[in-house]
Write an enzyme that holds these catalytic residues in place. Structure first.
Site, mmCIF file in Angstrom:
data_model
loop_
_atom_site.group_PDB
_atom_site.id
_atom_site.type_symbol
_atom_site.label_atom_id
_atom_site.label_comp_id
_atom_site.label_asym_id
_atom_site.label_seq_id
_atom_site.Cartn_x
_atom_site.Cartn_y
_atom_site.Cartn_z
ATOM 1 N N GLU A 11 65.725 2.635 -12.147
ATOM 2 C CA GLU A 11 64.514 2.752 -12.741
ATOM 3 C C GLU A 11 63.254 3.086 -12.157
ATOM 4 O OE1 GLU A 11 63.703 -1.594 -13.437
ATOM 5 O OE2 GLU A 11 63.547 -2.085 -11.382
ATOM 6 N N ASP A 13 67.637 -4.549 -1.403
ATOM 7 C CA ASP A 13 66.636 -3.595 -0.327
ATOM 8 C C ASP A 13 66.312 -4.326 0.860
ATOM 9 O OD1 ASP A 13 65.078 -5.120 -1.831
ATOM 10 O OD2 ASP A 13 64.041 -3.308 -2.759
ATOM 11 N N ARG A 23 78.856 12.969 -26.053
ATOM 12 C CA ARG A 23 77.442 12.629 -25.823
ATOM 13 C C ARG A 23 77.429 12.598 -24.056
ATOM 14 N NH1 ARG A 23 76.610 7.846 -30.226
ATOM 15 N NH2 ARG A 23 75.534 9.284 -31.765
ATOM 16 N N MET A 68 68.630 -1.341 -12.471
ATOM 17 C CA MET A 68 67.319 -1.755 -11.577
ATOM 18 C C MET A 68 67.374 -1.225 -10.324
ATOM 19 S SD MET A 68 66.372 -5.520 -12.688
ATOM 20 C CE MET A 68 65.380 -5.924 -14.327
ATOM 21 N N GLY A 69 66.279 -1.345 -9.820
ATOM 22 C CA GLY A 69 66.164 -0.415 -8.399
ATOM 23 C C GLY A 69 64.874 -0.056 -8.324
ATOM 24 N N ARG A 70 64.011 -0.667 -7.539
ATOM 25 C CA ARG A 70 62.347 -0.187 -7.612
ATOM 26 C C ARG A 70 62.069 1.186 -6.692
ATOM 27 N NH1 ARG A 70 59.393 -3.654 -10.524
ATOM 28 N NH2 ARG A 70 57.486 -2.790 -9.767
ATOM 29 N N ARG A 110 55.864 -15.102 -9.465
ATOM 30 C CA ARG A 110 55.186 -14.114 -8.752
ATOM 31 C C ARG A 110 53.750 -14.611 -8.081
ATOM 32 N NH1 ARG A 110 58.834 -10.002 -8.338
ATOM 33 N NH2 ARG A 110 59.838 -9.416 -10.074
ATOM 34 N N THR A 112 67.648 -10.766 -3.713
ATOM 35 C CA THR A 112 67.412 -9.634 -4.506
ATOM 36 C C THR A 112 68.621 -9.062 -4.981
ATOM 37 O OG1 THR A 112 66.235 -7.612 -4.979
ATOM 38 C CG2 THR A 112 66.659 -8.019 -2.715
ATOM 39 N N ILE A 113 68.650 -8.839 -6.445
ATOM 40 C CA ILE A 113 69.818 -7.840 -6.755
ATOM 41 C C ILE A 113 69.743 -6.440 -6.261
ATOM 42 C CG2 ILE A 113 69.842 -9.220 -8.905
ATOM 43 C CD1 ILE A 113 68.914 -7.001 -10.506
ATOM 44 N N ASP A 114 68.319 -6.073 -5.848
ATOM 45 C CA ASP A 114 68.303 -4.784 -5.447
ATOM 46 C C ASP A 114 68.815 -4.362 -4.089
ATOM 47 O OD1 ASP A 114 66.419 -4.215 -7.569
ATOM 48 O OD2 ASP A 114 64.743 -4.601 -6.615
ATOM 49 N N ASP A 137 61.017 -9.162 -0.697
ATOM 50 C CA ASP A 137 60.167 -8.680 0.236
ATOM 51 C C ASP A 137 58.782 -9.347 0.134
ATOM 52 O OD1 ASP A 137 59.739 -7.424 -2.126
ATOM 53 O OD2 ASP A 137 59.589 -5.375 -1.187
ATOM 54 N N ARG A 179 72.196 9.964 -25.007
ATOM 55 C CA ARG A 179 71.443 8.634 -25.448
ATOM 56 C C ARG A 179 71.229 7.694 -24.290
ATOM 57 N NH1 ARG A 179 72.801 7.358 -30.988
ATOM 58 N NH2 ARG A 179 72.519 9.311 -32.047
ATOM 59 N N GLY A 201 61.476 -12.265 -8.635
ATOM 60 C CA GLY A 201 62.145 -12.275 -9.753
ATOM 61 C C GLY A 201 63.496 -13.012 -9.448
ATOM 62 N N GLN A 239 71.280 -7.740 -16.072
ATOM 63 C CA GLN A 239 71.926 -7.643 -14.666
ATOM 64 C C GLN A 239 71.639 -8.729 -13.646
ATOM 65 O OE1 GLN A 239 70.853 -3.152 -13.318
ATOM 66 N NE2 GLN A 239 69.868 -3.751 -14.966
ATOM 67 N N ARG A 240 70.409 -9.362 -14.102
ATOM 68 C CA ARG A 240 69.916 -10.544 -13.172
ATOM 69 C C ARG A 240 70.340 -11.709 -13.601
ATOM 70 N NH1 ARG A 240 63.857 -9.447 -12.186
ATOM 71 N NH2 ARG A 240 63.219 -11.614 -13.434
HETATM 72 O O1 F6P Z 1 62.886 -7.253 -7.536
HETATM 73 C C1 F6P Z 1 63.971 -7.214 -8.398
HETATM 74 C C2 F6P Z 1 63.803 -6.858 -9.807
HETATM 75 O O2 F6P Z 1 65.002 -7.381 -10.495
HETATM 76 C C3 F6P Z 1 63.832 -5.423 -9.926
HETATM 77 O O3 F6P Z 1 64.741 -4.484 -9.653
HETATM 78 C C4 F6P Z 1 62.865 -5.111 -11.299
HETATM 79 O O4 F6P Z 1 62.100 -4.147 -11.327
HETATM 80 C C5 F6P Z 1 61.846 -6.335 -11.208
HETATM 81 O O5 F6P Z 1 62.761 -7.402 -10.602
HETATM 82 C C6 F6P Z 1 61.607 -6.841 -12.472
HETATM 83 O O6 F6P Z 1 61.199 -8.014 -12.323
HETATM 84 P P1 F6P Z 1 60.124 -9.000 -13.682
HETATM 85 O O7 F6P Z 1 60.908 -9.888 -13.958
HETATM 86 O O8 F6P Z 1 58.848 -9.266 -13.020
HETATM 87 O O9 F6P Z 1 59.951 -8.070 -14.936
#
Ligand code: F6P
Length: 341
Positions: free
Chosen positions: A223, A130, A163, A170-172, A73, A126-128, A104, A265, A11, A273-274
């Site tokens: 997420e 991790d 509300r 994001m954050g797998r 990928r 990675t934005i994650d 990773d 909501r 990503g 975010q990316r």
């Molecule tokens: O690994 C980074 C990430 O931004 C995750 O947080 C997210 O789930 C994933 O990539 C989404 O990737 P794609 O571009 O394949 O939808």
């Protein structure tokens, strides 16, 4: 002629272009080594799709989101037979060293290619946030700032309409963006994959706020938290078999509505975010990592990843980076909890 190859995999992430620019600038201007960019990650090597990169080809990209090389990928071990399927194209490109900018999955493949004898240097992306072995990844600061800005905006409309607002970030497998933006945005609850959640506790928090005269709540959801209704196998996958996340907050919202009697909501921030321009922090971190990777490649070091440790950029074994992922520090979650409700 020996050249350095560079590619971006997985990503995308704000700061990728800053790394490419630094790799090229440092290699060409400082180390007197030519650079070749492979397009669309590993696919560029497998499909013989590359471009020569000189100082002029990387001008004006420092603050630009995405990656001028493209990304995918596609994986050299899942979709091909490893180094054997790449060597001829690497030779044709005149490349004997590779700088691999990735998360990773991409770094694991780089490590395996290193085991097969290819000269590889990793740069964590990675934005994650991790990846193990580095204190931070570039892109995380930008993504967290975008999420914080969104939370600030969503909080004012939550207050205006009484509300419960769920903001999904994001954050797998790790909830770094959720915890960072949640603390920064003053969230009333933060759900991260590392900590099992109990919806009745969140409902209690919301109800407690109402009793105190605070008729709105802000819940941040990573997420990758467990779905209250689906099991893992039901998640859709992309063309490369990668699980597509996103939308778990839509499953949680009606349950919270039932438990609190308040309207709930959802906003899923997704790719906002990316994309777009990196923060100055990410630009500088990415530039330092790229320059360091270029120097490591020039010295023919192999099997390492440029990493941030404290305020230093150091080289650590790719094995260390690939051995695990880096979870949210429980002390950070503990601080966040102080302000739940
Ligand atoms: O690994 C980074 C990430 O931004 C995750 O947080 C997210 O789930 C994933 O990539 C989404 O990737 P794609 O571009 O394949 O939808």
């Amino acid at each position: 002629m020996s050249r350095i190859g560079v590619l971006t995999g997985g990503g995308d992430c704000p700061g990728l272009n800053a790394v490419i620019r630094a790799v090229v600038g440092r290699s060409v201007e400082h180390n007197n080594i030519e650079v070749v960019g492979f397009r669309n990650g590993w696919a560029g090597i497998l499909d013989a799709d590359w471009v020569a990169l000189d100082r002029d080809s990387v001008r004006g990209i420092l603050g630009k989101g995405g990656t001028i090389l493209g990304s995918s990928r596609r994986d050299p071990y899942v979709h091909a037979g490893g180094l054997a399927d790449m060597q001829a194209n690497l030779d044709a490109a005149g490349v004997d060293r590779l700088i691999v900018i990735g998360g990773d999955g991409t770094l694991k493949s780089a490590m395996r290619l290193g085991h097969e004898g290819l000269n590889v240097i990793g740069v964590p992306k990675t934005i994650d946030n991790d990846i193990a072995g580095t204190d931070m990844t570039f892109g995380f600061d930008t993504a967290s700032q975008i999420a914080t800005d969104a939370i600030d905006r969503i909080t004012t409309t939550a207050e205006a309409h009484n509300r419960v607002m769920l903001v999904e970030v994001m954050g797998r497998t790790q909830g770094w963006i959720a915890i960072q933006a949640g603390i920064a945005g003053g969230a009333d609850a933060i759900l991260i994959p590392e900590v099992p959640y109990d919806l009745s506790e969140i409902a209690e928090t919301v109800n407690r706020r109402t009793e105190r005269g605070c008729n709105y709540s802000l819940v941040v959801v990573a997420e990758g938290v467990e779905s209250p209704s689906k099991n893992e196998q039901e998640l859709p996958v992309d063309a490369y078999g990668f699980k597509r996340l996103g939308g778990v907050a839509y499953e949680i919202a009606p349950l919270l509505e039932d438990m609190t009697g308040m309207e709930a909501r959802v906003t899923v921030l997704g790719y906002i975010q990316r994309g777009g321009t990196p923060t100055s922090f990410d630009r500088v971190l990415a530039t330092r990592l790229g320059a360091s990777a270029a120097d490591l490649a020039a010295a023919r070091t192999t099997g390492v990843m440029a990493a941030l440790r404290g305020t230093d950029i150091v080289a650590i074994p790719l094995e260390e980076a690939c051995a695990s992922t880096r979870p949210v520090d429980p002390r950070l979650y503990d601080v966040a909890k102080t302000f739940f409700g």
